[in-house]
Design an enzyme around this catalytic site. Sequence first.
Site, PDB file in Angstrom:
ATOM      1  N   TYR A  39      -5.435  18.943 -31.558  1.00  0.00           N
ATOM      2  CA  TYR A  39      -4.913  20.006 -32.417  1.00  0.00           C
ATOM      3  C   TYR A  39      -5.966  20.541 -33.403  1.00  0.00           C
ATOM      4  O   TYR A  39      -6.131  21.742 -33.526  1.00  0.00           O
ATOM      5  CB  TYR A  39      -3.663  19.565 -33.198  1.00  0.00           C
ATOM      6  CG  TYR A  39      -3.012  20.712 -33.951  1.00  0.00           C
ATOM      7  CD1 TYR A  39      -2.266  21.664 -33.272  1.00  0.00           C
ATOM      8  CD2 TYR A  39      -3.176  20.868 -35.320  1.00  0.00           C
ATOM      9  CE1 TYR A  39      -1.701  22.737 -33.944  1.00  0.00           C
ATOM     10  CE2 TYR A  39      -2.631  21.933 -35.999  1.00  0.00           C
ATOM     11  CZ  TYR A  39      -1.888  22.869 -35.311  1.00  0.00           C
ATOM     12  OH  TYR A  39      -1.342  23.933 -35.964  1.00  0.00           O
ATOM     13  N   THR A  95       0.413   7.759 -21.637  1.00  0.00           N
ATOM     14  CA  THR A  95       1.551   7.311 -20.833  1.00  0.00           C
ATOM     15  C   THR A  95       2.494   6.433 -21.637  1.00  0.00           C
ATOM     16  O   THR A  95       3.690   6.357 -21.337  1.00  0.00           O
ATOM     17  CB  THR A  95       1.042   6.552 -19.589  1.00  0.00           C
ATOM     18  OG1 THR A  95       0.011   7.323 -18.969  1.00  0.00           O
ATOM     19  CG2 THR A  95       2.155   6.299 -18.582  1.00  0.00           C
ATOM     20  N   LYS A 119     -13.173   7.281 -20.384  1.00  0.00           N
ATOM     21  CA  LYS A 119     -12.120   7.639 -19.435  1.00  0.00           C
ATOM     22  C   LYS A 119     -12.201   9.150 -19.273  1.00  0.00           C
ATOM     23  O   LYS A 119     -11.927   9.902 -20.210  1.00  0.00           O
ATOM     24  CB  LYS A 119     -10.743   7.222 -19.950  1.00  0.00           C
ATOM     25  CG  LYS A 119      -9.594   7.676 -19.049  1.00  0.00           C
ATOM     26  CD  LYS A 119      -8.237   7.342 -19.643  1.00  0.00           C
ATOM     27  CE  LYS A 119      -7.108   7.877 -18.770  1.00  0.00           C
ATOM     28  NZ  LYS A 119      -5.768   7.628 -19.358  1.00  0.00           N
ATOM     29  N   ARG A 124      -4.797  17.834 -22.700  1.00  0.00           N
ATOM     30  CA  ARG A 124      -3.902  17.387 -23.780  1.00  0.00           C
ATOM     31  C   ARG A 124      -4.437  17.773 -25.160  1.00  0.00           C
ATOM     32  O   ARG A 124      -3.664  18.088 -26.064  1.00  0.00           O
ATOM     33  CB  ARG A 124      -3.766  15.861 -23.739  1.00  0.00           C
ATOM     34  CG  ARG A 124      -3.020  15.325 -22.523  1.00  0.00           C
ATOM     35  CD  ARG A 124      -1.533  15.271 -22.777  1.00  0.00           C
ATOM     36  NE  ARG A 124      -0.840  14.609 -21.683  1.00  0.00           N
ATOM     37  CZ  ARG A 124       0.437  14.245 -21.734  1.00  0.00           C
ATOM     38  NH1 ARG A 124       1.165  14.479 -22.805  1.00  0.00           N
ATOM     39  NH2 ARG A 124       1.005  13.662 -20.701  1.00  0.00           N
ATOM     40  N   TYR A 136     -12.037   8.741 -24.601  1.00  0.00           N
ATOM     41  CA  TYR A 136     -11.017   9.286 -23.702  1.00  0.00           C
ATOM     42  C   TYR A 136     -11.088  10.798 -23.762  1.00  0.00           C
ATOM     43  O   TYR A 136     -10.757  11.408 -24.783  1.00  0.00           O
ATOM     44  CB  TYR A 136      -9.645   8.761 -24.135  1.00  0.00           C
ATOM     45  CG  TYR A 136      -8.453   9.228 -23.333  1.00  0.00           C
ATOM     46  CD1 TYR A 136      -8.576   9.832 -22.090  1.00  0.00           C
ATOM     47  CD2 TYR A 136      -7.161   9.028 -23.832  1.00  0.00           C
ATOM     48  CE1 TYR A 136      -7.468  10.237 -21.369  1.00  0.00           C
ATOM     49  CE2 TYR A 136      -6.040   9.415 -23.110  1.00  0.00           C
ATOM     50  CZ  TYR A 136      -6.200  10.030 -21.887  1.00  0.00           C
ATOM     51  OH  TYR A 136      -5.097  10.427 -21.175  1.00  0.00           O
ATOM     52  N   ILE A 195      -8.253   4.366 -14.939  1.00  0.00           N
ATOM     53  CA  ILE A 195      -7.162   4.042 -15.859  1.00  0.00           C
ATOM     54  C   ILE A 195      -5.989   4.865 -15.364  1.00  0.00           C
ATOM     55  O   ILE A 195      -5.965   6.086 -15.502  1.00  0.00           O
ATOM     56  CB  ILE A 195      -7.535   4.332 -17.315  1.00  0.00           C
ATOM     57  CG1 ILE A 195      -8.672   3.371 -17.738  1.00  0.00           C
ATOM     58  CG2 ILE A 195      -6.327   4.169 -18.234  1.00  0.00           C
ATOM     59  CD1 ILE A 195      -9.191   3.602 -19.145  1.00  0.00           C
TER      60      ILE A 195
END
Length: 290
Positions: free
Chosen positions: A106, A44, A160, A137, A132, A202
């Site tokens: 990636y 974010t 997370k 993503r 995380y 979160i």
Amino acid sequence: MFKGAGVAIVTPFKDGKFHKEAYERLIEFQIQNKTQALIVLGTTGEASTISYEEREEIIKTAVEKNAKRIPIIVGTGSNSTETSVKYTKQAEELGADGILLVTPYYNKCTNKGMIAHFTEVAKNTKLPVILYNVPGRTAVNIPPDVIVTMSKVENVIGVKEASGNISQVLEIKRLVSEDFMIYSGNDDQVIPVYACGGHGVISVASNIIPKEMQEMCEAFMEGNVAEALKIQLEYKKLIDLLFSEVNPIPVKAALSEMRYIEDQLRLPLTSMEEGNKIKLIQEMKRLNLV
């Protein structure tokens, strides 16, 4: 590290540069409205577009404005282990209380590579490490057995979980020790994650409704599940609209409408489509946020 709602705080820009005064306003707004932790330079916070030098200014601003009132957790993940170590050492030197370490993106490394990456970063800091997992993503999921392996590293204290897979959250809870922290990474799954033994969220939505997100968490922790669910349902449409385009596009539009920041992002992110923005503002008006 914390229990309840921590905010994945945006990074405000003005004329393309970090806007320190707006950041300080946001931090004070968060602390005054019961947010339990500041998560700086995460997804974010548009961390992937921010230079090492800018990171220093942003972290310093957060640490100084916060003045040790709540924990500051800095996102230090990268698809380069060497860079992640560098970012982590920087965060520790500047006064962070913990780090958030995303899966290398990636590269699409193997489970063995993930373990090696996380271990290398963790051994280069004394700070608590929260893993995380956000496969939407990174294109890589952290499976429960990898999380279990990493939970045995002394300073890896939580995860997370933003996979959206509640069965996976439940499996993690089954396998890890009781004191290993599990945070929802999805604002629409706070109650389900709590029900699986989680410890909080979160949150992106906390950027604009910090008090309400924390009240939802407190209600569940106090055993008032009906009240917690009521809050989750009340803000479900708002949360959906905050993710109607790629985060943090909508939440920055919302904060701009609330007069906290300029509606500016860094390319390749662009401002919210007008039709989606109208729907978001309409819902914010319904909730008396603007």
